[in-house]
Design a protein around this motif. Structure first.
Motif, PDB file in Angstrom:
ATOM      1  N   SER A 107      -1.582  -4.982  -6.690  1.00 28.40           N
ATOM      2  CA  SER A 107      -1.551  -3.544  -6.938  1.00 28.40           C
ATOM      3  C   SER A 107      -1.678  -2.790  -5.621  1.00 28.40           C
ATOM      4  CB  SER A 107      -2.701  -3.152  -7.869  1.00 28.40           C
ATOM      5  OG  SER A 107      -2.937  -1.758  -7.821  1.00 28.40           O
ATOM      6  N   PHE A 108      -0.706  -1.942  -5.343  1.00 26.19           N
ATOM      7  CA  PHE A 108      -0.764  -1.142  -4.137  1.00 26.19           C
ATOM      8  C   PHE A 108      -1.982  -0.223  -4.153  1.00 26.19           C
ATOM      9  CE2 PHE A 108       0.266   2.848  -1.886  1.00 26.19           C
ATOM     10  CZ  PHE A 108       0.247   2.341  -0.596  1.00 26.19           C
ATOM     11  N   GLU A 109      -2.321   0.306  -5.310  1.00 24.42           N
ATOM     12  CA  GLU A 109      -3.467   1.219  -5.402  1.00 24.42           C
ATOM     13  C   GLU A 109      -4.762   0.511  -5.005  1.00 24.42           C
ATOM     14  OE1 GLU A 109      -3.236   4.470  -5.598  1.00 24.42           O
ATOM     15  OE2 GLU A 109      -1.081   4.133  -5.690  1.00 24.42           O
ATOM     16  N   VAL A 110      -4.931  -0.733  -5.444  1.00 22.32           N
ATOM     17  CA  VAL A 110      -6.116  -1.506  -5.060  1.00 22.32           C
ATOM     18  C   VAL A 110      -6.074  -1.783  -3.558  1.00 22.32           C
ATOM     19  CG1 VAL A 110      -7.345  -3.707  -5.344  1.00 22.32           C
ATOM     20  CG2 VAL A 110      -6.412  -2.513  -7.350  1.00 22.32           C
ATOM     21  N   PHE A 111      -4.920  -2.179  -3.069  1.00 21.42           N
ATOM     22  CA  PHE A 111      -4.759  -2.449  -1.634  1.00 21.42           C
ATOM     23  C   PHE A 111      -5.113  -1.207  -0.818  1.00 21.42           C
ATOM     24  CE2 PHE A 111      -2.095  -2.473   2.212  1.00 21.42           C
ATOM     25  CZ  PHE A 111      -2.534  -3.657   2.801  1.00 21.42           C
ATOM     26  N   LYS A 112      -4.583  -0.090  -1.212  1.00 21.46           N
ATOM     27  CA  LYS A 112      -4.781   1.167  -0.490  1.00 21.46           C
ATOM     28  C   LYS A 112      -6.246   1.611  -0.508  1.00 21.46           C
ATOM     29  CE  LYS A 112      -2.920   5.856  -0.460  1.00 21.46           C
ATOM     30  NZ  LYS A 112      -2.005   6.775  -1.146  1.00 21.46           N
ATOM     31  N   SER A 113      -6.934   1.369  -1.596  1.00 25.17           N
ATOM     32  CA  SER A 113      -8.300   1.858  -1.736  1.00 25.17           C
ATOM     33  C   SER A 113      -9.372   0.850  -1.318  1.00 25.17           C
ATOM     34  CB  SER A 113      -8.564   2.289  -3.189  1.00 25.17           C
ATOM     35  OG  SER A 113      -8.526   1.173  -4.045  1.00 25.17           O
ATOM     36  N   ASN A 114      -9.006  -0.417  -1.117  1.00 26.75           N
ATOM     37  CA  ASN A 114      -9.997  -1.444  -0.827  1.00 26.75           C
ATOM     38  C   ASN A 114      -9.881  -1.897   0.624  1.00 26.75           C
ATOM     39  OD1 ASN A 114     -11.333  -4.017  -0.610  1.00 26.75           O
ATOM     40  ND2 ASN A 114     -11.379  -4.098  -2.833  1.00 26.75           N
ATOM     41  N   SER A 115     -10.831  -1.489   1.446  1.00 22.91           N
ATOM     42  CA  SER A 115     -10.778  -1.814   2.878  1.00 22.91           C
ATOM     43  C   SER A 115     -10.931  -3.315   3.128  1.00 22.91           C
ATOM     44  CB  SER A 115     -11.840  -1.037   3.655  1.00 22.91           C
ATOM     45  OG  SER A 115     -13.137  -1.405   3.231  1.00 22.91           O
ATOM     46  N   ILE A 116     -11.645  -4.016   2.281  1.00 20.06           N
ATOM     47  CA  ILE A 116     -11.795  -5.468   2.459  1.00 20.06           C
ATOM     48  C   ILE A 116     -10.444  -6.144   2.288  1.00 20.06           C
ATOM     49  CG2 ILE A 116     -12.864  -7.555   1.510  1.00 20.06           C
ATOM     50  CD1 ILE A 116     -15.274  -5.725   0.744  1.00 20.06           C
ATOM     51  N   TYR A 117      -9.698  -5.737   1.295  1.00 20.77           N
ATOM     52  CA  TYR A 117      -8.350  -6.261   1.034  1.00 20.77           C
ATOM     53  C   TYR A 117      -7.444  -5.967   2.235  1.00 20.77           C
ATOM     54  CZ  TYR A 117      -4.214  -7.027  -2.086  1.00 20.77           C
ATOM     55  OH  TYR A 117      -3.069  -7.471  -2.688  1.00 20.77           O
ATOM     56  N   ARG A 118      -7.417  -4.717   2.654  1.00 20.00           N
ATOM     57  CA  ARG A 118      -6.558  -4.323   3.786  1.00 20.00           C
ATOM     58  C   ARG A 118      -6.941  -5.060   5.062  1.00 20.00           C
ATOM     59  NH1 ARG A 118      -8.018   0.539   2.087  1.00 20.00           N
ATOM     60  NH2 ARG A 118      -9.059   1.014   4.067  1.00 20.00           N
ATOM     61  N   ASN A 119      -8.244  -5.176   5.317  1.00 19.52           N
ATOM     62  CA  ASN A 119      -8.695  -5.842   6.541  1.00 19.52           C
ATOM     63  C   ASN A 119      -8.361  -7.331   6.542  1.00 19.52           C
ATOM     64  OD1 ASN A 119      -9.704  -3.452   7.566  1.00 19.52           O
ATOM     65  ND2 ASN A 119     -11.788  -3.843   6.873  1.00 19.52           N
ATOM     66  N   ALA A 120      -8.491  -7.970   5.391  1.00 15.50           N
ATOM     67  CA  ALA A 120      -8.154  -9.398   5.306  1.00 15.50           C
ATOM     68  C   ALA A 120      -6.677  -9.619   5.604  1.00 15.50           C
ATOM     69  CB  ALA A 120      -8.516  -9.935   3.920  1.00 15.50           C
ATOM     70  N   VAL A 121      -5.836  -8.791   5.023  1.00 15.29           N
ATOM     71  CA  VAL A 121      -4.396  -8.896   5.256  1.00 15.29           C
ATOM     72  C   VAL A 121      -4.065  -8.561   6.705  1.00 15.29           C
ATOM     73  CG1 VAL A 121      -2.171  -7.840   4.673  1.00 15.29           C
ATOM     74  CG2 VAL A 121      -3.732  -8.533   2.855  1.00 15.29           C
ATOM     75  N   ALA A 122      -4.673  -7.495   7.211  1.00 15.58           N
ATOM     76  CA  ALA A 122      -4.403  -7.066   8.592  1.00 15.58           C
ATOM     77  C   ALA A 122      -4.768  -8.158   9.593  1.00 15.58           C
ATOM     78  CB  ALA A 122      -5.158  -5.779   8.906  1.00 15.58           C
TER      79      ALA A 122
END
Length: 133
Positions: free
Chosen positions: A30-45
């Protein structure tokens, strides 16, 4: 030796692509979860940053021979992740996760598969040689 180094780098790139896939599976697609969850974004980044760093260590000959992915752009994405993290557009990263990373994983896996076939053939050829007397 540089061939072995390139193969080792590709294995690590595939590992990071797989890590992104597992992260996405864990958090959901879910893009919305990705966009709102910094842990998710940081892991991917972090995985994207590592992929970019690794791609910069491939030899120029390898990148010329295997130009099916934009190695320069991959390194460029790493530089953005490392130096302008606060300015990263979540939509662009999400598109990379869903389009570019699967393609990169498949491309690198195909190269690794070909290498394994060639490596196995070389081992079999060594076994066919007559022992010297």
């Amino acid at each position: 030796m540089s061939s072995e180094r390139n193969i080792d780098i590709l294995k690590h790139i595939v590992d990071y692509c797989n890590e992104i896939f597992h992260t996405q599976t864990y958090f959901g697609d879910s893009f919305e979860v990705f966009k709102s969850n910094s842990i998710y974004r940081n892991a991917v980044a972090m995985c994207i940053l590592q992929i970019g760093e690794l791609s910069g260590n491939l030899t120029d000959d390898f990148k010329e021979s295997y130009g099916g992915v934009p190695w320069r752009n991959i390194k460029g994405m790493r530089n953005i992740m490392a130096h302008k993290y606060g300015d990263i557009n979540a939509t662009i990263v999400w598109e990379a996760v869903n389009e570019d990373i699967p393609q990169l994983r498949e491309y690198c896996s195909d190269i690794l598969d070909k290498y394994r076939v060639l490596e196995q053939a070389a081992v079999e050829d060594e076994g066919d040689e007559e022992p010297e007397i």
